[in-house]
Design a protein around this motif. Structure first.
Motif, PDB file in Angstrom:
ATOM      1  N   LYS A 142      13.438   5.613  -4.465  1.00 59.85           N
ATOM      2  CA  LYS A 142      13.453   4.581  -5.509  1.00 59.85           C
ATOM      3  C   LYS A 142      13.099   3.222  -4.914  1.00 59.85           C
ATOM      4  O   LYS A 142      13.860   2.669  -4.125  1.00 59.85           O
ATOM      5  CB  LYS A 142      14.821   4.495  -6.172  1.00 59.85           C
ATOM      6  N   PRO A 143      11.952   2.672  -5.313  1.00 61.77           N
ATOM      7  CA  PRO A 143      11.565   1.357  -4.801  1.00 61.77           C
ATOM      8  C   PRO A 143      12.550   0.281  -5.250  1.00 61.77           C
ATOM      9  O   PRO A 143      13.125   0.355  -6.332  1.00 61.77           O
ATOM     10  CB  PRO A 143      10.190   1.115  -5.432  1.00 61.77           C
ATOM     11  N   GLN A 144      12.726  -0.708  -4.382  1.00 65.99           N
ATOM     12  CA  GLN A 144      13.535  -1.877  -4.736  1.00 65.99           C
ATOM     13  C   GLN A 144      12.783  -3.135  -4.317  1.00 65.99           C
ATOM     14  O   GLN A 144      11.807  -3.065  -3.577  1.00 65.99           O
ATOM     15  CB  GLN A 144      14.917  -1.810  -4.095  1.00 65.99           C
ATOM     16  N   ILE A 145      13.241  -4.275  -4.803  1.00 68.47           N
ATOM     17  CA  ILE A 145      12.577  -5.552  -4.534  1.00 68.47           C
ATOM     18  C   ILE A 145      12.398  -5.716  -3.025  1.00 68.47           C
ATOM     19  O   ILE A 145      13.333  -5.532  -2.260  1.00 68.47           O
ATOM     20  CB  ILE A 145      13.387  -6.716  -5.114  1.00 68.47           C
ATOM     21  N   LEU A 172       4.933  -0.624  -0.729  1.00 69.56           N
ATOM     22  CA  LEU A 172       4.457   0.713  -1.073  1.00 69.56           C
ATOM     23  C   LEU A 172       2.985   0.791  -0.709  1.00 69.56           C
ATOM     24  O   LEU A 172       2.264  -0.206  -0.799  1.00 69.56           O
ATOM     25  CB  LEU A 172       4.623   0.963  -2.573  1.00 69.56           C
ATOM     26  N   PHE A 173       2.535   1.970  -0.308  1.00 69.08           N
ATOM     27  CA  PHE A 173       1.095   2.141  -0.125  1.00 69.08           C
ATOM     28  C   PHE A 173       0.727   3.610  -0.224  1.00 69.08           C
ATOM     29  O   PHE A 173       1.538   4.505  -0.003  1.00 69.08           O
ATOM     30  CB  PHE A 173       0.580   1.509   1.170  1.00 69.08           C
ATOM     31  N   SER A 174      -0.516   3.836  -0.593  1.00 68.09           N
ATOM     32  CA  SER A 174      -1.035   5.190  -0.800  1.00 68.09           C
ATOM     33  C   SER A 174      -1.166   5.911   0.539  1.00 68.09           C
ATOM     34  O   SER A 174      -1.591   5.324   1.529  1.00 68.09           O
ATOM     35  CB  SER A 174      -2.387   5.129  -1.514  1.00 68.09           C
ATOM     36  N   GLU A 208      -3.539   1.532   0.631  1.00 67.46           N
ATOM     37  CA  GLU A 208      -3.600   0.496  -0.412  1.00 67.46           C
ATOM     38  C   GLU A 208      -2.174   0.009  -0.687  1.00 67.46           C
ATOM     39  O   GLU A 208      -1.381   0.712  -1.294  1.00 67.46           O
ATOM     40  CB  GLU A 208      -4.217   1.050  -1.693  1.00 67.46           C
ATOM     41  N   PRO A 209      -1.806  -1.226  -0.234  1.00 68.52           N
ATOM     42  CA  PRO A 209      -0.422  -1.671  -0.336  1.00 68.52           C
ATOM     43  C   PRO A 209      -0.087  -2.395  -1.639  1.00 68.52           C
ATOM     44  O   PRO A 209      -0.957  -2.904  -2.339  1.00 68.52           O
ATOM     45  CB  PRO A 209      -0.292  -2.645   0.837  1.00 68.52           C
ATOM     46  N   TYR A 210       1.216  -2.440  -1.912  1.00 66.41           N
ATOM     47  CA  TYR A 210       1.764  -3.187  -3.041  1.00 66.41           C
ATOM     48  C   TYR A 210       3.182  -3.613  -2.683  1.00 66.41           C
ATOM     49  O   TYR A 210       3.958  -2.807  -2.171  1.00 66.41           O
ATOM     50  CB  TYR A 210       1.770  -2.328  -4.317  1.00 66.41           C
ATOM     51  N   LEU A 211       3.531  -4.859  -2.967  1.00 62.27           N
ATOM     52  CA  LEU A 211       4.876  -5.377  -2.732  1.00 62.27           C
ATOM     53  C   LEU A 211       5.662  -5.267  -4.028  1.00 62.27           C
ATOM     54  O   LEU A 211       5.314  -5.898  -5.025  1.00 62.27           O
ATOM     55  CB  LEU A 211       4.815  -6.831  -2.248  1.00 62.27           C
ATOM     56  N   TYR A 212       6.710  -4.452  -4.014  1.00 61.00           N
ATOM     57  CA  TYR A 212       7.529  -4.219  -5.207  1.00 61.00           C
ATOM     58  C   TYR A 212       8.214  -5.513  -5.630  1.00 61.00           C
ATOM     59  O   TYR A 212       8.848  -6.176  -4.828  1.00 61.00           O
ATOM     60  CB  TYR A 212       8.551  -3.119  -4.912  1.00 61.00           C
ATOM     61  N   SER A 235       3.859   6.040  -0.056  1.00 57.26           N
ATOM     62  CA  SER A 235       4.893   5.759   0.933  1.00 57.26           C
ATOM     63  C   SER A 235       5.646   4.496   0.545  1.00 57.26           C
ATOM     64  O   SER A 235       5.092   3.592  -0.080  1.00 57.26           O
ATOM     65  CB  SER A 235       4.261   5.567   2.316  1.00 57.26           C
ATOM     66  N   LEU A 236       6.901   4.452   0.952  1.00 54.05           N
ATOM     67  CA  LEU A 236       7.763   3.320   0.682  1.00 54.05           C
ATOM     68  C   LEU A 236       8.316   2.821   2.018  1.00 54.05           C
ATOM     69  O   LEU A 236       8.923   3.600   2.753  1.00 54.05           O
ATOM     70  CB  LEU A 236       8.894   3.801  -0.234  1.00 54.05           C
ATOM     71  N   LEU A 237       8.058   1.563   2.350  1.00 51.22           N
ATOM     72  CA  LEU A 237       8.621   0.953   3.550  1.00 51.22           C
ATOM     73  C   LEU A 237       9.654  -0.076   3.112  1.00 51.22           C
ATOM     74  O   LEU A 237       9.338  -0.982   2.337  1.00 51.22           O
ATOM     75  CB  LEU A 237       7.556   0.248   4.383  1.00 51.22           C
TER      76      LEU A 237
END
Length: 162
Positions: free
Chosen positions: A68-71, A75-77, A84-88, A101-103
């Motif tokens: 479960k992503p949190q603030i 995340l990235f593919s 391809e990253p994204y900041l939750y 993936s979730l870091l």
């Protein structure tokens, strides 16, 4: 700021989305796969949805599996188009498939914004492509991600992110 060379797995918890076959439906909670991550943003022009019940079942904050992503999570593919990253963000609420993936950075060591931009950069992208597997469709495993040498701040002063 002092930078130290470390493994990503030392400074971030590393997980991925649900490994279960979750029933898709016409509406509900967004369920994103690797195809939805593009150029630091979310592409929801073609998106799947899951039920509230499945979201609650597969994306629990108290779960041992980091799904479960949190603030502040980055995340990235990790399958197909890799990296391809994204900041939750605070406004976000969605589930992710195992192709994402979730870091979760230790904010005492690295700022989530710094991690996001570092992942977008050439050093990380080249390292990711250096460890990837697969021929027809590339992929990186969570263990591969954890082993990548990073250049993360050890004296980071975390900031608030939206």
């Amino acid at each position: 700021m002092r930078l130290t060379e470390r493994k990503i797995g030392n400074d971030c918890l590393v997980g991925d989305g649900a490994h279960a076959k979750i029933q898709r439906q016409a509406s509900g909670v967004l369920y994103l796969t690797c195809k939805n991550f593009k150029n630091g943003n979310l592409d929801i022009s073609k998106v799947d949805y899951i039920s509230e019940e499945d979201y609650s079942k597969y994306f629990r904050a108290e779960s041992k599996a980091l799904t479960k992503p949190q603030i502040g999570d980055v995340l990235f593919s990790i399958i197909g188009t890799i990296g391809e990253p994204y900041l939750y963000q605070q406004k976000d609420r969605f589930g992710i498939s195992s192709s994402v993936s979730l870091l979760r950075p230790d904010v005492n060591v690295v700022n989530p914004n710094y991690l996001y931009y570092w992942i977008k950069g050439d050093i990380f992208q080249n390292a990711l492509y250096g460890v990837k597997g697969g021929v027809a469709q590339g992929y990186v495993s969570l263990e591969m991600i954890k082993s990548i040498t990073s250049l993360l701040s050890s004296t980071c002063n975390p900031t608030t992110h939206s």
